[in-house]
Motif scaffolding. Structure first.
Motif, PDB file in Angstrom:
ATOM      1  N   MET A   1       0.843  -1.188   0.000  1.00 17.59           N
ATOM      2  CA  MET A   1       0.000   0.000   0.000  1.00 17.59           C
ATOM      3  C   MET A   1       0.888   1.251   0.000  1.00 17.59           C
ATOM      4  N   LYS A   2       0.504   2.236  -0.794  1.00 12.88           N
ATOM      5  CA  LYS A   2       1.269   3.478  -0.902  1.00 12.88           C
ATOM      6  C   LYS A   2       1.032   4.346   0.329  1.00 12.88           C
ATOM      7  N   HIS A   3       2.101   4.916   0.848  1.00 11.68           N
ATOM      8  CA  HIS A   3       1.983   5.858   1.963  1.00 11.68           C
ATOM      9  C   HIS A   3       1.776   7.253   1.385  1.00 11.68           C
ATOM     10  N   PRO A   4       0.874   8.059   1.943  1.00 11.63           N
ATOM     11  CA  PRO A   4       0.602   9.393   1.401  1.00 11.63           C
ATOM     12  C   PRO A   4       1.843  10.283   1.289  1.00 11.63           C
ATOM     13  N   VAL A   5       2.780  10.144   2.207  1.00  6.67           N
ATOM     14  CA  VAL A   5       4.006  10.948   2.137  1.00  6.67           C
ATOM     15  C   VAL A   5       4.825  10.542   0.919  1.00  6.67           C
ATOM     16  N   ASP A   6       4.927   9.244   0.659  1.00 10.15           N
ATOM     17  CA  ASP A   6       5.681   8.771  -0.506  1.00 10.15           C
ATOM     18  C   ASP A   6       5.042   9.257  -1.806  1.00 10.15           C
ATOM     19  N   VAL A   7       3.722   9.265  -1.850  1.00  7.32           N
ATOM     20  CA  VAL A   7       3.004   9.747  -3.032  1.00  7.32           C
ATOM     21  C   VAL A   7       3.264  11.241  -3.222  1.00  7.32           C
ATOM     22  N   HIS A   8       3.187  12.000  -2.132  1.00  6.25           N
ATOM     23  CA  HIS A   8       3.412  13.445  -2.204  1.00  6.25           C
ATOM     24  C   HIS A   8       4.832  13.755  -2.669  1.00  6.25           C
ATOM     25  N   VAL A   9       5.814  13.116  -2.067  1.00  2.00           N
ATOM     26  CA  VAL A   9       7.214  13.344  -2.448  1.00  2.00           C
ATOM     27  C   VAL A   9       7.423  12.958  -3.910  1.00  2.00           C
ATOM     28  N   GLY A  10       6.845  11.859  -4.324  1.00  2.16           N
ATOM     29  CA  GLY A  10       6.961  11.432  -5.720  1.00  2.16           C
ATOM     30  C   GLY A  10       6.370  12.443  -6.695  1.00  2.16           C
ATOM     31  N   LYS A  11       5.224  13.009  -6.332  1.00  2.79           N
ATOM     32  CA  LYS A  11       4.607  14.043  -7.176  1.00  2.79           C
ATOM     33  C   LYS A  11       5.499  15.266  -7.274  1.00  2.79           C
ATOM     34  N   ARG A  12       6.103  15.638  -6.148  1.00  2.00           N
ATOM     35  CA  ARG A  12       6.986  16.803  -6.150  1.00  2.00           C
ATOM     36  C   ARG A  12       8.224  16.552  -7.015  1.00  2.00           C
ATOM     37  N   VAL A  13       8.733  15.317  -6.990  1.00  2.00           N
ATOM     38  CA  VAL A  13       9.867  14.959  -7.862  1.00  2.00           C
ATOM     39  C   VAL A  13       9.440  15.118  -9.317  1.00  2.00           C
ATOM     40  N   ARG A  14       8.282  14.550  -9.664  1.00  2.00           N
ATOM     41  CA  ARG A  14       7.789  14.625 -11.042  1.00  2.00           C
ATOM     42  C   ARG A  14       7.559  16.075 -11.473  1.00  2.00           C
ATOM     43  N   HIS A  15       6.919  16.867 -10.628  1.00  2.00           N
ATOM     44  CA  HIS A  15       6.648  18.269 -10.973  1.00  2.00           C
ATOM     45  C   HIS A  15       7.935  19.038 -11.211  1.00  2.00           C
ATOM     46  N   ARG A  16       8.892  18.864 -10.329  1.00  2.00           N
ATOM     47  CA  ARG A  16      10.156  19.596 -10.491  1.00  2.00           C
ATOM     48  C   ARG A  16      10.888  19.131 -11.748  1.00  2.00           C
ATOM     49  N   ARG A  17      10.868  17.827 -11.997  1.00  2.00           N
ATOM     50  CA  ARG A  17      11.523  17.290 -13.198  1.00  2.00           C
ATOM     51  C   ARG A  17      10.880  17.889 -14.440  1.00  2.00           C
ATOM     52  N   TRP A  18       9.560  17.973 -14.465  1.00  2.00           N
ATOM     53  CA  TRP A  18       8.860  18.574 -15.609  1.00  2.00           C
ATOM     54  C   TRP A  18       9.201  20.050 -15.733  1.00  2.00           C
ATOM     55  N   MET A  19       9.251  20.756 -14.604  1.00  2.00           N
ATOM     56  CA  MET A  19       9.529  22.189 -14.624  1.00  2.00           C
ATOM     57  C   MET A  19      10.894  22.501 -15.222  1.00  2.00           C
ATOM     58  N   VAL A  20      11.861  21.652 -14.966  1.00  2.00           N
ATOM     59  CA  VAL A  20      13.193  21.895 -15.518  1.00  2.00           C
ATOM     60  C   VAL A  20      13.368  21.249 -16.888  1.00  2.00           C
ATOM     61  N   GLY A  21      12.332  20.570 -17.377  1.00  2.00           N
ATOM     62  CA  GLY A  21      12.377  19.969 -18.701  1.00  2.00           C
ATOM     63  C   GLY A  21      13.267  18.749 -18.797  1.00  2.00           C
ATOM     64  N   MET A  22      13.334  17.980 -17.733  1.00  2.00           N
ATOM     65  CA  MET A  22      14.196  16.805 -17.682  1.00  2.00           C
ATOM     66  C   MET A  22      13.355  15.535 -17.844  1.00  2.00           C
ATOM     67  N   THR A  23      13.862  14.562 -18.578  1.00  2.00           N
ATOM     68  CA  THR A  23      13.167  13.284 -18.721  1.00  2.00           C
ATOM     69  C   THR A  23      13.497  12.384 -17.533  1.00  2.00           C
ATOM     70  N   GLN A  24      12.711  11.332 -17.385  1.00  2.00           N
ATOM     71  CA  GLN A  24      13.010  10.353 -16.339  1.00  2.00           C
ATOM     72  C   GLN A  24      14.381   9.732 -16.581  1.00  2.00           C
ATOM     73  N   GLN A  25      14.698   9.485 -17.830  1.00  2.00           N
ATOM     74  CA  GLN A  25      15.993   8.886 -18.171  1.00  2.00           C
ATOM     75  C   GLN A  25      17.139   9.818 -17.773  1.00  2.00           C
ATOM     76  N   GLN A  26      16.997  11.097 -18.050  1.00  2.00           N
ATOM     77  CA  GLN A  26      18.049  12.060 -17.706  1.00  2.00           C
ATOM     78  C   GLN A  26      18.240  12.153 -16.197  1.00  2.00           C
ATOM     79  N   LEU A  27      17.147  12.185 -15.453  1.00  3.95           N
ATOM     80  CA  LEU A  27      17.255  12.236 -13.998  1.00  3.95           C
ATOM     81  C   LEU A  27      17.901  10.961 -13.469  1.00  3.95           C
ATOM     82  N   ALA A  28      17.476   9.842 -14.001  1.00  6.01           N
ATOM     83  CA  ALA A  28      18.033   8.561 -13.565  1.00  6.01           C
ATOM     84  C   ALA A  28      19.545   8.511 -13.794  1.00  6.01           C
ATOM     85  N   GLU A  29      19.989   8.997 -14.943  1.00  8.61           N
ATOM     86  CA  GLU A  29      21.416   8.997 -15.242  1.00  8.61           C
ATOM     87  C   GLU A  29      22.181   9.898 -14.275  1.00  8.61           C
ATOM     88  N   LYS A  30      21.616  11.061 -13.935  1.00 11.49           N
ATOM     89  CA  LYS A  30      22.279  11.974 -13.001  1.00 11.49           C
ATOM     90  C   LYS A  30      22.399  11.360 -11.605  1.00 11.49           C
TER      91      LYS A  30
END
Length: 127
Positions: A1-30
């Motif tokens: 079961m997903k914990h609400p904090v993990d979901v929130h942090v994950g959303k913030r990661v995704r939002h910031r990644r989108w804001m800087v125009g980075m792909t999941q692959q680029q973030l993963a490599e970094k």
């Protein structure tokens, strides 16, 4: 079961990644992991360790605290304000809204100010 904090942090990661125009692959490599792991973090399926969150924060140029902003319920209070009626609480979860914000900040300052004023006038007229 997903914990609400993990979901929130994950959303913030995704939002910031989108804001800087980075792909999941680029973030993963970094960060030195596979992009599938980034996917799991962003959905809250997997928890992000403290050291990994530190690495992600550095890769996305934000402090670690950024990922926890809004956990105190302040976001919910904002969406009930009269000026926010009809706006979803997770506005940056909408790709169109995020692209609009990204495009807006790419406009030179003087033109951006005029565009902002135009949008304000149009929204007042529609109300």
């Amino acid at each position: 079961m997903k914990h609400p904090v993990d979901v929130h942090v994950g959303k913030r990661v995704r939002h910031r990644r989108w804001m800087v125009g980075m792909t999941q692959q680029q973030l993963a490599e970094k960060v030195g992991i596979k992009f599938q792991q980034i996917q799991k973090y962003e959905t809250g399926m997997n928890r992000i360790s403290a050291s990994r969150l530190w690495d992600i924060a550095e890769a996305l140029s934000v402090p670690v605290a950024y990922f926890f902003e809004g956990m105190d319920g302040a976001d919910a209070a904002q969406t009930t304000d009269a000026g926010m009626a009809g706006v979803p609480g997770d506005i940056l979860g909408d790709k169109e809204a995020l692209e609009l914000v990204r495009s807006y900040y790419a406009i030179p300052e003087n033109q951006r100010r005029r565009l902002f004023e135009l949008a304000r006038v149009l929204s007042d007229a529609a109300a």
